[in-house]
Design a protein around this motif. Structure first.
Motif, PDB file in Angstrom:
ATOM      1  N   CYS A   1      10.070  -7.750   8.208  1.00  0.00           N
ATOM      2  CA  CYS A   1      10.318  -6.854   9.339  1.00  0.00           C
ATOM      3  C   CYS A   1      11.795  -6.849   9.720  1.00  0.00           C
ATOM      4  CB  CYS A   1       9.465  -7.268  10.539  1.00  0.00           C
ATOM      5  SG  CYS A   1       7.685  -7.037  10.314  1.00  0.00           S
ATOM      6  N   ALA A   2      12.447  -8.015   9.613  1.00  0.00           N
ATOM      7  CA  ALA A   2      13.863  -8.101   9.953  1.00  0.00           C
ATOM      8  C   ALA A   2      14.728  -7.303   8.989  1.00  0.00           C
ATOM      9  CB  ALA A   2      14.304  -9.567   9.978  1.00  0.00           C
ATOM     10  N   GLU A   3      14.308  -7.204   7.744  1.00  0.00           N
ATOM     11  CA  GLU A   3      15.054  -6.402   6.776  1.00  0.00           C
ATOM     12  C   GLU A   3      15.043  -4.925   7.148  1.00  0.00           C
ATOM     13  OE1 GLU A   3      13.397  -7.156   2.971  1.00  0.00           O
ATOM     14  OE2 GLU A   3      14.191  -9.199   2.800  1.00  0.00           O
ATOM     15  N   ARG A   4      13.989  -4.502   7.834  1.00  0.00           N
ATOM     16  CA  ARG A   4      13.857  -3.092   8.197  1.00  0.00           C
ATOM     17  C   ARG A   4      14.481  -2.774   9.545  1.00  0.00           C
ATOM     18  NH1 ARG A   4       7.526  -1.696   6.595  1.00  0.00           N
ATOM     19  NH2 ARG A   4       7.645  -2.300   4.394  1.00  0.00           N
ATOM     20  N   ASP A   5      14.678  -3.771  10.398  1.00  0.00           N
ATOM     21  CA  ASP A   5      15.181  -3.510  11.751  1.00  0.00           C
ATOM     22  C   ASP A   5      16.198  -4.578  12.132  1.00  0.00           C
ATOM     23  OD1 ASP A   5      15.518  -3.165  14.564  1.00  0.00           O
ATOM     24  OD2 ASP A   5      13.579  -2.152  14.653  1.00  0.00           O
ATOM     25  N   PRO A   6      17.465  -4.209  12.282  1.00  0.00           N
ATOM     26  CA  PRO A   6      18.511  -5.209  12.590  1.00  0.00           C
ATOM     27  C   PRO A   6      18.377  -5.833  13.965  1.00  0.00           C
ATOM     28  CG  PRO A   6      19.384  -2.970  12.708  1.00  0.00           C
ATOM     29  CD  PRO A   6      17.999  -2.855  12.138  1.00  0.00           C
ATOM     30  N   ARG A   7      17.524  -5.276  14.814  1.00  0.00           N
ATOM     31  CA  ARG A   7      17.330  -5.878  16.142  1.00  0.00           C
ATOM     32  C   ARG A   7      16.453  -7.121  16.086  1.00  0.00           C
ATOM     33  NH1 ARG A   7      14.689  -1.033  19.230  1.00  0.00           N
ATOM     34  NH2 ARG A   7      13.615  -0.985  17.218  1.00  0.00           N
ATOM     35  N   LEU A   8      15.903  -7.398  14.946  1.00  0.00           N
ATOM     36  CA  LEU A   8      14.988  -8.528  14.796  1.00  0.00           C
ATOM     37  C   LEU A   8      15.687  -9.646  14.028  1.00  0.00           C
ATOM     38  CD1 LEU A   8      11.227  -8.079  14.009  1.00  0.00           C
ATOM     39  CD2 LEU A   8      12.475 -10.028  13.113  1.00  0.00           C
ATOM     40  N   ARG A   9      15.677 -10.840  14.579  1.00  0.00           N
ATOM     41  CA  ARG A   9      16.269 -12.016  13.941  1.00  0.00           C
ATOM     42  C   ARG A   9      15.196 -13.080  13.750  1.00  0.00           C
ATOM     43  NH1 ARG A   9      19.503 -14.733  17.032  1.00  0.00           N
ATOM     44  NH2 ARG A   9      19.216 -13.617  18.993  1.00  0.00           N
ATOM     45  N   VAL A  10      15.347 -13.858  12.698  1.00  0.00           N
ATOM     46  CA  VAL A  10      14.375 -14.902  12.370  1.00  0.00           C
ATOM     47  C   VAL A  10      15.068 -16.254  12.390  1.00  0.00           C
ATOM     48  CG1 VAL A  10      12.704 -15.749  10.685  1.00  0.00           C
ATOM     49  CG2 VAL A  10      13.086 -13.280  10.936  1.00  0.00           C
ATOM     50  N   SER A  11      14.452 -17.197  13.065  1.00  0.00           N
ATOM     51  CA  SER A  11      14.962 -18.564  13.143  1.00  0.00           C
ATOM     52  C   SER A  11      13.876 -19.519  12.656  1.00  0.00           C
ATOM     53  CB  SER A  11      15.346 -18.903  14.593  1.00  0.00           C
ATOM     54  OG  SER A  11      15.759 -20.243  14.715  1.00  0.00           O
ATOM     55  N   VAL A  12      14.289 -20.600  12.022  1.00  0.00           N
ATOM     56  CA  VAL A  12      13.348 -21.593  11.493  1.00  0.00           C
ATOM     57  C   VAL A  12      13.427 -22.849  12.337  1.00  0.00           C
ATOM     58  CG1 VAL A  12      12.680 -22.984   9.509  1.00  0.00           C
ATOM     59  CG2 VAL A  12      13.536 -20.662   9.161  1.00  0.00           C
ATOM     60  N   LEU A  13      12.292 -23.251  12.883  1.00  0.00           N
ATOM     61  CA  LEU A  13      12.219 -24.458  13.708  1.00  0.00           C
ATOM     62  C   LEU A  13      12.268 -25.696  12.827  1.00  0.00           C
ATOM     63  CD1 LEU A  13      11.710 -25.563  16.623  1.00  0.00           C
ATOM     64  CD2 LEU A  13       9.279 -25.612  16.029  1.00  0.00           C
ATOM     65  N   GLU A  14      13.136 -26.606  13.154  1.00  0.00           N
ATOM     66  CA  GLU A  14      13.205 -27.859  12.416  1.00  0.00           C
ATOM     67  C   GLU A  14      12.126 -28.818  12.907  1.00  0.00           C
ATOM     68  OE1 GLU A  14      15.166 -28.264   9.895  1.00  0.00           O
ATOM     69  OE2 GLU A  14      16.181 -26.334  10.172  1.00  0.00           O
TER      70      GLU A  14
ATOM     71  N   ARG B   1       9.587 -21.747  21.377  1.00  0.00           N
ATOM     72  CA  ARG B   1      10.039 -20.859  22.446  1.00  0.00           C
ATOM     73  C   ARG B   1      11.406 -21.270  22.970  1.00  0.00           C
ATOM     74  NH1 ARG B   1       4.124 -20.865  25.303  1.00  0.00           N
ATOM     75  NH2 ARG B   1       3.326 -18.895  24.428  1.00  0.00           N
ATOM     76  N   ASN B   2      11.606 -22.559  23.151  1.00  0.00           N
ATOM     77  CA  ASN B   2      12.907 -23.040  23.627  1.00  0.00           C
ATOM     78  C   ASN B   2      14.008 -22.717  22.632  1.00  0.00           C
ATOM     79  OD1 ASN B   2      11.735 -24.094  25.946  1.00  0.00           O
ATOM     80  ND2 ASN B   2      11.445 -26.122  25.053  1.00  0.00           N
ATOM     81  N   ALA B   3      13.715 -22.909  21.340  1.00  0.00           N
ATOM     82  CA  ALA B   3      14.723 -22.612  20.317  1.00  0.00           C
ATOM     83  C   ALA B   3      15.064 -21.129  20.314  1.00  0.00           C
ATOM     84  CB  ALA B   3      14.211 -23.050  18.944  1.00  0.00           C
ATOM     85  N   GLY B   4      14.059 -20.282  20.467  1.00  0.00           N
ATOM     86  CA  GLY B   4      14.321 -18.850  20.521  1.00  0.00           C
ATOM     87  C   GLY B   4      15.140 -18.462  21.727  1.00  0.00           C
TER      88      GLY B   4
END
Length: 674
Positions: free
Chosen positions: A58-71, A80-83
């Motif tokens: 989805c992020a590839e299709r819309d630059p408003r979307l970012r993905v983060s990986v929780l360690e 939620r806190n990390a986001g």
């Protein structure tokens, strides 16, 4: 930026895409840079990979979307806190991955915040169960029910706590602090829909954690009456939820919660309030007893027999015979698991479809009920007849019989006119019998996960029936064409339309003879009507037209053809793995989509959605074929994208993977995994 929407994503692959699209599909503000972003937080920990893959797509299709990986290990509060830490919006909205932001919500939020900037804006919301029914507001705290100003959150340390019910403290504290400061506002429109999932696991004591969450909240709020009222309401709601607290644990929960009175007295009050009586319970028990007495006596006796560890029972297409994924699995099991004896279930009117040497029993017969009672393995692409009782120790593999374009399972609820009285309760009960659900591709896995919610294991192995398409040789293909009487050098087109829920009977939207006449010599059209309409397409035989509706193997017909012409049949997804042209002939797309619902726009021309050339009239179809557009570079590019999306696991070894995992109990890596 006005708004950051934070979405923790874990074990929600059937819901996540719709959640994200409900946010990114909101109408943008007028002028200037985007005033909305979406921050998805996932994990590489077990169970998190499918959600991350969807989020990244989805992020590839819309630059408003970012993905983060929780360690580290997964925790919703930590995600939620990390986001929030990486968010840039003035306000934060924390949606769960199965929530939906309703159409117009952001516009309403934007308008509400135009005149004032409260610290907390509570949002109108609704709850809907897995049947699609709107539920009454339970008044309980939810992270998605409020917008919180980011600076306010940081100033007061309103982070989510770890563990279950990690939202209780920050959600309540935000409202209390804003209310006391006079900076609490509300938006009087439904913005968020919380989709309540069907319970798929056993209740457990982890839900006792809600007690500690309110103890922590109360410790920071003194004797605030608002906290006490919220605590009591939430604890009673958890206690009364059969999916959370088991009956054997309810008295212990009541005592640990410190609720007033005794649990026995509480039960009496609740029974009186709900209007339950002993007479009503006795009536229900009597009806159950009558149903049990109606069970076949011989079947009850067979259910006491030991299971046969070497017996597998197969069925396909509502007992129409030897076909589809179960047939491919049966064939491979004979090769690599020869100790497993396979028996098929077939209706008496279709027994002639059974190949020589394939054992079978007639549905409803004495042999059928004994087989169903004693087989260890159950394999079907639809369901077994008669309402059998699945026993402990039996292993049920649901293979399905196509990649879904049209809505399936619980997604059919908005289309009641087409379900013909189907009981969705029975569908859910049937789903609870599955141990394994086979997926042809990631799109299918997402869909099955949502529309057939239960605790089965997904097998992302590809479709066994497509092994024949991936492994066939030129010699095999030539032999099939010869058996069909097709001369060498002939261009063979397979026309395979699906059925229409909104029509009765087979109503062809194509004149085969006219089409072939327009193409001229050297062309053959194989016509295969949907199996719902019997064994013939009622097509007048003529030069260049062959009715193959009664042919026993659609896979052989695919191999014999040079291209597929279809409308909305799932055959297009299987055919794509051949790498041959697929022509979409869709004269009634809008009617079909409106009456049944679809998961994507087949005619959009978007890579991955459209498999190749498109025609909506027979004249257009003839032009596509005559001009060569059906195999032009543009159609080829669409076909390649479609194949990448829907055939990533079709490598000719799907049946082997299934047999090794289900029958032999081996650990099997999905295709594409190291």
């Amino acid at each position: 930026m006005l708004l950051s929407v934070v979405v923790p994503a874990h074990s929600a692959r059937g819901y996540l895409r719709e959640c994200l699209e409900s946010v990114t599909g909101q109408a943008p503000g007028r002028g200037g840079p985007p005033d909305l972003e979406v921050v998805v937080v996932g994990t590489d920990a077990p169970g998190g990979a499918p959600d991350l893959a969807i989020a990244r797509e989805c992020a590839e299709r819309d630059p408003r979307l970012r993905v983060s990986v929780l360690e580290g290990p997964w925790d919703t509060g930590a995600a939620r806190n990390a986001g929030a830490d990486g968010a840039r919006g003035a306000y934060l909205l924390f949606l769960d991955a199965d929530d939906l932001l309703l159409t117009g919500a952001v516009a309403g939020i934007r308008a509400r915040l135009a005149g004032e900037r409260p610290d907390v804006l509570t949002l109108g919301h609704e709850r809907a169960d897995w049947w699609g029914r709107t539920l009454p507001d339970d008044g309980l705290p939810a992270a998605g029910n409020q917008l919180v100003r980011r600076a306010f959150r940081e100033a007061h340390g309103l982070g989510f706590t770890e563990g279950p019910f990690g939202h209780v403290v920050p959600v309540h504290r935000a409202v209390l602090l804003a209310e006391d400061a006079g900076t609490l506002a509300s938006l009087d429109r439904i913005c968020v829909r919380h989709r309540v999932r069907r319970p798929t696991g056993a209740p457990g004591r982890e839900h006792f954690a809600v007690i500690g969450a309110y103890e922590q909240l109360a410790a920071g709020a003194g004797g605030d009456r608002r906290v006490q009222d919220a605590r009591r309401a939430h604890l009673l709601a958890v206690l009364g939820d059969p999916g959370r607290v088991a009956p054997a644990d309810r008295a212990a929960f009541f005592r640990a919660a410190g609720l007033p009175g005794t649990y026995t007295a509480h039960r009496v009050r609740e029974a009186a309030r709900a209007g339950r009586t002993r007479a009503g319970a006795a009536a229900r028990a009597g009806r159950k007893s009558l149903r049990a007495q109606a069970m076949r006596a011989v079947y009850r006796a067979d259910l006491r027999r030991p299971l046969d560890p070497r017996l597998a029972v197969y069925g396909a297409y509502w007992n129409r015979g030897f076909a589809c994924n179960p047939a491919a699995i049966w064939t491979k099991a004979r090769e690599i698991a020869p100790d497993i004896r396979g028996v098929w279930v077939v209706s008496s009117r279709h027994r002639d479809r059974m190949p020589p040497g394939v054992p079978y029993v007639i549905e409803g017969s004495r042999a059928y009920w004994r087989t169903m009672a004693t087989a260890t393995y159950l394999v079907n692409n639809t369901s077994f007849p008669g309402g059998f009782t699945k026993r402990p120790g039996q292993i049920y593999l649901q293979t399905h019989h196509g990649t879904p374009l049209k809505t399936m399972g619980l997604d059919q609820l908005p289309y009641p006119a087409l379900t013909n009285g189907v009981s969705f309760e029975r569908i859910a009960a049937h789903t609870d019998q599955w141990d394994y659900s086979l997926s042809a591709n990631p799109h299918s896995t997402e869909t099955w996960d949502r529309v057939y919610p239960s605790s089965y294991e997904h097998l992302p192995y590809g479709y066994p029936r497509n092994d024949a398409l991936r492994t066939a040789t030129a010699e095999r293909t030539g032999k099939i064409r010869a058996e069909l009487g097709i001369a060498p050098g002939t261009t063979v087109l397979l026309y395979a339309p699906t059925h229409r829920d909104y029509r009765k009977g087979y109503v062809p939207r194509l004149d085969p003879e006219e089409l072939v006449a327009g193409l001229g010599p050297g062309h053959v059209l194989l016509v295969r009507a949907h199996y719902f309409y019997g064994r013939t397409a009622d097509t007048s035989p003529g030069d260049g037209v062959v009715d193959v509706t009664g042919h026993p193997s659609v896979e052989e017909l695919c191999l014999a053809s040079d291209a597929l012409i279809t409308d909305y049949s799932s055959l297009m997804f299987d055919y794509a793995c051949l790498g041959r042209p697929v022509i979409t002939y869709a004269p009634d797309w809008e009617a079909y989509r409106a009456s049944r619902g679809t998961y994507f726009d087949l005619l959009s021309g978007r890579p991955g959605d459209t498999p190749g050339a498109v025609a909506t009239t027979q004249r257009e179809l003839l032009d596509v074929l005559r001009s060569g557009a059906w195999r032009a570079p543009g159609a080829e590019a669409l076909r390649a994208a479609f194949r990448r999306r829907f055939c990533p696991w079709d490598d000719g070894r799907a049946a082997e993977r299934v047999v090794r995992r289900v029958f032999l109990g081996e650990a099997v890596r999905p295709p594409g995994h190291p």
